[in-house]
Scaffold this motif. Structure first.
Motif, PDB file in Angstrom:
ATOM      1  N   UNK A 113       0.818  -1.208   0.000  1.00  0.00           N
ATOM      2  CA  UNK A 113       0.000   0.000   0.000  1.00  0.00           C
ATOM      3  C   UNK A 113       0.853   1.260   0.000  1.00  0.00           C
ATOM      4  N   UNK A 114       2.035   1.175   0.609  1.00  0.00           N
ATOM      5  CA  UNK A 114       2.936   2.334   0.577  1.00  0.00           C
ATOM      6  C   UNK A 114       3.508   2.573  -0.814  1.00  0.00           C
ATOM      7  N   UNK A 115       3.413   1.576  -1.682  1.00  0.00           N
ATOM      8  CA  UNK A 115       3.888   1.738  -3.043  1.00  0.00           C
ATOM      9  C   UNK A 115       3.016   2.646  -3.882  1.00  0.00           C
ATOM     10  N   UNK A 116       1.827   2.964  -3.399  1.00  0.00           N
ATOM     11  CA  UNK A 116       0.938   3.866  -4.128  1.00  0.00           C
ATOM     12  C   UNK A 116       1.245   5.330  -3.870  1.00  0.00           C
ATOM     13  N   UNK A 117       2.000   5.620  -2.828  1.00  0.00           N
ATOM     14  CA  UNK A 117       2.089   7.008  -2.369  1.00  0.00           C
ATOM     15  C   UNK A 117       3.510   7.529  -2.348  1.00  0.00           C
ATOM     16  N   UNK A 118       3.599   8.811  -2.439  1.00  0.00           N
ATOM     17  CA  UNK A 118       4.836   9.536  -2.199  1.00  0.00           C
ATOM     18  C   UNK A 118       4.462  10.812  -1.458  1.00  0.00           C
ATOM     19  N   UNK A 119       5.061  11.038  -0.325  1.00  0.00           N
ATOM     20  CA  UNK A 119       4.717  12.186   0.509  1.00  0.00           C
ATOM     21  C   UNK A 119       5.641  13.363   0.238  1.00  0.00           C
ATOM     22  N   UNK A 120       5.148  14.525   0.634  1.00  0.00           N
ATOM     23  CA  UNK A 120       5.936  15.768   0.576  1.00  0.00           C
ATOM     24  C   UNK A 120       6.437  16.085  -0.835  1.00  0.00           C
ATOM     25  N   UNK A 121       5.529  15.957  -1.794  1.00  0.00           N
ATOM     26  CA  UNK A 121       5.906  16.281  -3.173  1.00  0.00           C
ATOM     27  C   UNK A 121       5.652  17.756  -3.408  1.00  0.00           C
ATOM     28  N   UNK A 122       6.696  18.470  -3.704  1.00  0.00           N
ATOM     29  CA  UNK A 122       6.572  19.889  -3.995  1.00  0.00           C
ATOM     30  C   UNK A 122       6.393  20.085  -5.495  1.00  0.00           C
TER      31      UNK A 122
END
Length: 773
Positions: A384-393
């Motif tokens: 499930x973490x493979x779907x996301x990327x955090x703190x994308x500017x």
């Protein structure tokens, strides 16, 4: 004609069995367990399954499903790749426009449709069951990308103390968004609660002014669209500053009704096909599905737009939406929600927001998808973490690795389409799924082929696919004949009542052998009388691991023999030290010597317990012929002429081991106690040859004088040693006695006073009271 074809195929099958060593004991897997009747069924059994199209593949008694096996097993059976059907999946990128690279403030102005944030945009995946197809998806948040922001404000009475801060929050939002993009539009709406009891007071006075005292409040309402999305920032600021508080009775608010209308009323709100943001501002909790029953509202929210004159008119008719319903509508309309709430309720609304970046549409049955993310700062995620990327500017670029797997073929093999997109964005990747459910060889099939019993089936991929109502390997029987007694007679061995040896079933007068749980073990033969697992064993292995079990008989490899291939034909272990097999006195059988001369024993027939030995046997003859002495000196010419003799200078010149003839090295004593050395060998013609060192090694006599001198010196030394020891002991004894005397002398007491034994007869008595007066 049909029977002739049948016999021909059966004979060819037996021939092919004989030219494929190792067939019976190889293979066996889920491919075989699938019991595939056609090539299409085989390739759907797993990504490593292949179908052999060679017409001569099957052994007698083997079912058509035996053509389906592991690819590795089929290749080890000697079939070329062009006779093995193994279609593989593939991918074809149809639209692959690069992500947009530009900076805010540049002269280049692009419409939202011309800006690309996701790459690729369209591709085709050909999927084979169990084989994943993996592709990379690139996402980059474009700079100066158009943004629509709708500001939804809670105007219930509980917001009174926060209203001024919220008003400033709205203008601050607009100001900050202007820094991010030059193409920015903002809208405004407000909400309170459903206009029915018990959420608000329905008395006329309270409907006009729900607040108490002299406070002037706005009449309660459910949701009101105050300002459509616009680029006029001043208009937004004016409207926000003019908002007044309203009131309701309970603590939770009707914000979910308002969010639903904002999501589905795109035309009235004015949403563009750009980044859509919804800022939801409140200081309280929320009502959700089911709470409407308190006001007698039981109809579920229909998820449709009901705005008239910018007012939600059906709040009294439809229940609040559920959280799942709300998330679905927000996702469908690509709206990303930002919750501007008080700290007290931050945790409640935080659960509604999500860090998920990628989402996919509904997957077809049997299709699975997995993600792997490659984010900023070398942070990778799977599952499930493979779907996301955090703190994308803005301007950051990340990649995702997406694998799509089909675990089964859909009915009729129709194509399917799925879409993947970043949550809250309109751009998406369109993936057309094409399923590989049949083999290419099936396109070359011959319908109503004469090879299938006169046209009762389609000959494809090396086998017959029978028409409806026909069965058998060659479709030679009708389903009405399956249970015929006459058919069973062809499946019995002579003088036997067992059908197919109880190892199979009779189909159309032919035995189809049953499969065992261990797929490496198979029955075969016309009557299933053969198998590959009931052969003799050696060291716990069938055929000792040195052969192939065929019809319960071991066929040994070239280096083995025996009923269980337990006998090695390698003669290395039978080689004697003289280089001959079994020392020339035996036969090498099963890797060990069978001595033909009863006198000789041992692993290489070199031991003889009753023999004198070659050296002792020929010692006297060699001595008389080489040195003219010994017991046979007088009869040497008569008794010792059976060998050829050669003299050599020293032992290094003697023949060494390794020559083809048996060779013995000897060391013997002559009559003068001298050692002489010789070798004795016999060639294949039984001609004996002796090589002898011409000079014996005689020992020298002892030197008497050193011996006598040594003995005398030893006696003298021993005497001196004994005297010294005696003297030492006497000195020690005297010193001990003297020390004892000295000790007794010190302890003696000489007293010249009274005799301690004498006692006087006079007794003196003193009166204690007398003081001498």
């Amino acid at each position: 004609m049909g029977k002739t074809n049948l016999k021909l195929f059966m004979w060819v099958g037996l021939l092919s069995c004989s030219i494929r060593p190792g067939l019976a004991q190889q293979g066996g897997s889920d491919c075989i367990k699938a019991n595939a009747k056609s090539c299409g069924e085989c390739i759907q059994a797993g990504p490593n399954c292949g179908w052999c199209t060679n017409p001569n593949f099957l052994q007698e008694g083997e079912p058509t499903s035996a053509r389906c096996d592991d690819l590795a097993a089929l290749k080890t059976k000697g079939f070329p790749s062009d006779e093995i059907e193994d279609p593989r999946g593939s991918q074809d990128i149809r639209k692959n426009k690069e992500v947009t690279n530009r900076s805010k403030g540049t002269a280049e102005k692009l419409t939202p449709e011309e800006i690309t944030q996701v790459q690729p945009q369209q591709l085709i995946l050909k999927l084979r069951s169990g084989e994943p197809q993996t592709f990379s998806l690139k996402f980059k948040r474009a700079e100066d990308y158009p943004i629509d922001l709708y500001y939804l404000m809670d105007l219930s009475y509980s917001m009174k103390d926060d209203l001024e801060n919220v008003k400033s929050l709205g203008t601050a939002l607009m100001r900050e968004m202007k820094k991010i993009t030059s193409d920015f539009r903002i809208g405004f709406g407000s909400f309170v609660e459903k206009t029915v009891m018990p959420y608000i007071s329905t008395t006329p006075a309270k409907l006009r002014n729900p607040c108490t005292g002299d406070q002037n409040c706005t009449s309660p309402f459910s949701y009101k669209n105050v300002l459509n999305l616009t680029s006029k920032g001043n208009q937004f600021n004016d409207l926000v500053s003019k908002q007044h508080i309203s009131g309701n009775l309970d603590s939770p608010e009707g914000g979910f009704d308002a969010i639903m209308q904002v999501a589905v009323c795109g035309t009235q709100i004015g949403w563009r096909n750009v980044t859509r943001l919804l800022v939801f501002s409140t200081d309280s909790g929320f009502h959700f599905a089911g709470d409407g029953k308190l006001g007698g509202i039981v109809l579920p929210n229909d998820g449709k737009c009901h705005l008239e004159n910018n007012m939600y008119t059906m709040s009294h008719y439809y229940d609040y939406p559920s959280i799942a319903h709300l998330v679905q509508k927000l996702s469908e309309n690509n709206i990303k929600t930002i919750f501007a709430v008080t700290e007290e309720f931050q945790a409640v609304y935080k659960s509604l927001s999500s860090e998920v970046i990628l989402e996919n549409s509904k997957l077809p049955k049997g299709v699975t998808i997995s993600y792997k993310s490659y984010c900023k700062n070398s942070v990778n995620g799977t599952g499930e973490n493979g779907r996301k990327c955090s703190n994308i500017s803005i301007g950051d670029e990340v990649q995702f690795e997406i694998s799509v797997t089909a675990n089964e073929c859909p009915k009729k093999g129709q194509n399917e389409t799925i879409k993947i997109k970043p949550l809250g964005f309109t751009e998406e990747v369109e993936i057309n799924l094409q399923f590989i459910c049949e083999c290419q060889c099936q396109n070359k099939g011959t319908p109503d082929s004469p090879l299938c019993h006169g046209g009762n089936g389609t000959y494809e991929c090396g086998a017959c696919r029978c028409n409806d109502g026909r069965i058998g390997r060659l479709c030679e029987c009708s389903t009405d004949e399956v249970n015929s007694e006459d058919m069973d007679a062809f499946c019995r061995r002579e003088n036997s009542t067992e059908i197919c040896s109880n190892n199979g079933e009779c189909v159309c007068g032919q035995c189809v052998c049953k499969k065992r749980e261990n797929t490496n073990e198979i029955y075969s033969g016309k009557y299933c009388e053969c198998d590959n697992f009931n052969c003799d064993r050696s060291n716990g292995l069938i055929c000792g691991g040195n052969g192939i079990c065929k019809c319960r008989v071991c066929e040994c490899f070239s280096n083995s023999t025996g009923s269980a291939c337990e006998c090695s034909l390698n003669t290395t272990s039978c080689m004697a030290s003289n280089g001959q097999i079994c020392n020339g006195r035996g036969i090498c059988e099963c890797g060990s010597c069978n001595c033909t001369d009863a006198k000789f024993q041992g692993p290489t027939c070199e031991l003889c317990q009753t023999c004198l030995g070659v050296c002792a046997e020929h010692k006297d003859c060699v001595q008389c012929r080489a040195f003219d002495k010994g017991d046979k000196k007088d009869t040497c010419s008569q008794e010792c002429a059976h060998f050829n003799m050669t003299k050599v200078e020293n032992r290094d010149k003697l023949p060494q081991p390794g020559q083809p003839d048996p060779l013995s090295h000897c060391k013997e004593k002559d009559v003068d106690d001298c050692w002489f050395y010789f070798t004795y060998s016999v060639n294949a013609n039984n001609d004996a040859t002796v090589h002898v060192v011409e000079t014996p090694e005689c020992p020298t006599g002892p030197d008497i004088i050193p011996i006598v001198a040594g003995v005398v010196a030893g006696i003298v030394l021993i005497g001196l040693a004994l005297l010294l020891i005696w003297k030492l002991l006497m000195i020690i004894h005297d010193r001990r006695e003297f020390a004892k005397f000295e000790k007794e002398k010190m302890n003696a007491k000489w007293d010249t006073g009274e005799n301690p034994i004498y006692k006087s007869a006079v007794t003196t008595v003193v009166n204690p009271k007398y003081e001498g007066k």
